[in-house]
Design a protein around this motif. Structure first.
Motif, PDB file in Angstrom:
ATOM      1  N   ALA A 172       4.518 -31.366  21.570  1.00 24.08           N
ATOM      2  CA  ALA A 172       4.624 -29.909  21.395  1.00 24.08           C
ATOM      3  C   ALA A 172       3.645 -29.179  22.307  1.00 24.08           C
ATOM      4  O   ALA A 172       4.017 -28.233  23.024  1.00 24.08           O
ATOM      5  CB  ALA A 172       4.360 -29.536  19.933  1.00 24.08           C
ATOM      6  N   VAL A 173       2.378 -29.621  22.311  1.00 24.09           N
ATOM      7  CA  VAL A 173       1.351 -28.959  23.136  1.00 24.09           C
ATOM      8  C   VAL A 173       1.643 -29.192  24.620  1.00 24.09           C
ATOM      9  O   VAL A 173       1.483 -28.287  25.445  1.00 24.09           O
ATOM     10  CB  VAL A 173      -0.065 -29.467  22.762  1.00 24.09           C
ATOM     11  N   LEU A 174       2.117 -30.398  24.958  1.00 24.93           N
ATOM     12  CA  LEU A 174       2.445 -30.708  26.351  1.00 24.93           C
ATOM     13  C   LEU A 174       3.577 -29.817  26.858  1.00 24.93           C
ATOM     14  O   LEU A 174       3.522 -29.309  27.988  1.00 24.93           O
ATOM     15  CB  LEU A 174       2.833 -32.186  26.486  1.00 24.93           C
ATOM     16  N   ASN A 175       4.612 -29.605  26.033  1.00 18.67           N
ATOM     17  CA  ASN A 175       5.730 -28.749  26.442  1.00 18.67           C
ATOM     18  C   ASN A 175       5.244 -27.336  26.775  1.00 18.67           C
ATOM     19  O   ASN A 175       5.662 -26.741  27.768  1.00 18.67           O
ATOM     20  CB  ASN A 175       6.791 -28.676  25.341  1.00 18.67           C
ATOM     21  N   ILE A 176       4.338 -26.807  25.945  1.00 17.10           N
ATOM     22  CA  ILE A 176       3.823 -25.447  26.156  1.00 17.10           C
ATOM     23  C   ILE A 176       2.943 -25.405  27.408  1.00 17.10           C
ATOM     24  O   ILE A 176       3.086 -24.534  28.264  1.00 17.10           O
ATOM     25  CB  ILE A 176       3.030 -24.973  24.914  1.00 17.10           C
ATOM     26  N   ALA A 177       2.032 -26.390  27.521  1.00 18.76           N
ATOM     27  CA  ALA A 177       1.104 -26.415  28.656  1.00 18.76           C
ATOM     28  C   ALA A 177       1.852 -26.655  29.970  1.00 18.76           C
ATOM     29  O   ALA A 177       1.512 -26.080  31.008  1.00 18.76           O
ATOM     30  CB  ALA A 177       0.043 -27.493  28.445  1.00 18.76           C
ATOM     31  N   ARG A 194      -5.600 -35.381  25.550  1.00 21.64           N
ATOM     32  CA  ARG A 194      -4.485 -36.176  26.110  1.00 21.64           C
ATOM     33  C   ARG A 194      -3.590 -35.272  26.973  1.00 21.64           C
ATOM     34  O   ARG A 194      -3.225 -35.630  28.097  1.00 21.64           O
ATOM     35  CB  ARG A 194      -3.701 -36.790  24.950  1.00 21.64           C
ATOM     36  N   VAL A 195      -3.267 -34.093  26.445  1.00 24.50           N
ATOM     37  CA  VAL A 195      -2.404 -33.167  27.190  1.00 24.50           C
ATOM     38  C   VAL A 195      -3.114 -32.700  28.455  1.00 24.50           C
ATOM     39  O   VAL A 195      -2.515 -32.627  29.531  1.00 24.50           O
ATOM     40  CB  VAL A 195      -1.992 -31.963  26.307  1.00 24.50           C
ATOM     41  N   ARG A 196      -4.405 -32.412  28.332  1.00 25.02           N
ATOM     42  CA  ARG A 196      -5.194 -31.949  29.484  1.00 25.02           C
ATOM     43  C   ARG A 196      -5.140 -32.973  30.615  1.00 25.02           C
ATOM     44  O   ARG A 196      -4.926 -32.628  31.782  1.00 25.02           O
ATOM     45  CB  ARG A 196      -6.636 -31.706  29.040  1.00 25.02           C
ATOM     46  N   GLN A 240      -5.406 -20.899  35.759  1.00 25.87           N
ATOM     47  CA  GLN A 240      -6.228 -21.363  34.638  1.00 25.87           C
ATOM     48  C   GLN A 240      -5.412 -21.460  33.349  1.00 25.87           C
ATOM     49  O   GLN A 240      -4.635 -20.571  33.024  1.00 25.87           O
ATOM     50  CB  GLN A 240      -7.393 -20.396  34.413  1.00 25.87           C
ATOM     51  N   ILE A 241      -5.597 -22.576  32.648  1.00 22.92           N
ATOM     52  CA  ILE A 241      -5.043 -22.742  31.292  1.00 22.92           C
ATOM     53  C   ILE A 241      -6.228 -23.016  30.376  1.00 22.92           C
ATOM     54  O   ILE A 241      -7.111 -23.814  30.709  1.00 22.92           O
ATOM     55  CB  ILE A 241      -4.040 -23.921  31.235  1.00 22.92           C
ATOM     56  N   VAL A 242      -6.262 -22.340  29.237  1.00 22.96           N
ATOM     57  CA  VAL A 242      -7.354 -22.534  28.268  1.00 22.96           C
ATOM     58  C   VAL A 242      -6.788 -23.131  26.992  1.00 22.96           C
ATOM     59  O   VAL A 242      -5.797 -22.637  26.451  1.00 22.96           O
ATOM     60  CB  VAL A 242      -8.047 -21.181  27.929  1.00 22.96           C
TER      61      VAL A 242
END
Length: 243
Positions: free
Chosen positions: A132-137, A96-98, A154-156
């Motif tokens: 939480a993951v979206l804020n970091i990404a 979802r975040v991706r 690039q983000i992994v």
């Protein structure tokens, strides 16, 4: 010694996050009441004024009061929302975040998946973990602006199962490790120790709330976020206990 230093660092992170939470909640409540009064008084004053120039001033007061109100609402958001618990698949969260990140940054950025398919579902609040993951990404994508322009950003998203993991004074048989890794310039040394503090941002115009809220949401899952960063490599690691 290394293990002990790591434990002390984690304990400091947890204590700091708890103190931040209390400070934010109290400060937001203290700001909220006078803010409503300021906005209301400006509206009443505007109704009495006939001069267009003076009305522009009252509109500035109302606009700025609304901007502050929106900031206060964001500060209070994690403490207000009920914790909605269900079965969470961490890879659905990552996907979802991706898709959200790639929709906002469609060119010059690769988002790579490196998943461990054996990770079991666990009980948690899916929406909080997505946030939480979206804020970091999202922070990572914004830090990658130069590399996006060059076309090699690039983000992994990397998931692993940690065994016999100790964090927050407790030892867990199994824990989820979710790494969000980017090849950007790294976290500035001047704020490295304070990135989870509220209102600390390495970016002009940043609110400095993204990582604070991410840490709060992960801690509500009895977890922790750690950060390792050097120029060219930044790794935010989310640790969450697994059943």
């Amino acid at each position: 010694l290394e293990q002990q230093a790591r434990q002390e660092r984690e304990e400091r992170l947890i204590d700091q996050a708890q103190a931040n939470k209390e400070l934010i909640r109290n400060l937001a409540h203290e700001i909220k009441n006078p803010l409503g009064g300021i906005r209301g008084a400006a509206q009443l004053l505007q109704m009495e004024l006939e001069s267009r120039e003076l009305i522009e001033y009252t509109q500035v007061i109302i606009h700025e009061a609304d901007r502050l109100q929106s900031l206060v609402d964001r500060l209070l958001a994690p403490h207000r929302r009920p914790h909605v618990v269900g079965d969470v698949n961490i890879h659905e969260v990552c996907e979802r975040v991706r898709s959200l990140i790639l929709a906002e940054f469609p060119k010059g950025l690769r988002v790579v998946r490196d998943y461990d398919a054996s990770i079991p579902e666990f009980r948690g609040d899916r929406e909080q973990l997505i946030q939480a993951v979206l804020n970091i990404a999202h922070n990572a994508a914004q830090a990658l602006a130069e590399r996006i322009a060059a076309g090699d950003a690039q983000i992994v998203f990397k998931t692993r199962v940690g065994r016999q993991v100790t964090f927050g004074k407790q030892r867990y048989r199994l824990a989820l490790e979710l790494h969000v890794i980017d090849n950007g310039p790294g976290v500035p040394d001047s704020i490295k120790d304070r990135i989870f503090f509220p209102l600390v941002s390495g970016r002009d115009g940043g609110s400095g709330l993204g990582l604070t809220l991410a840490q709060t949401f992960v801690q509500q899952h009895h977890g922790l976020i750690e950060c390792e960063s050097v120029p060219g490599y930044t790794d935010f690691k989310l640790l969450i206990p697994l059943p």
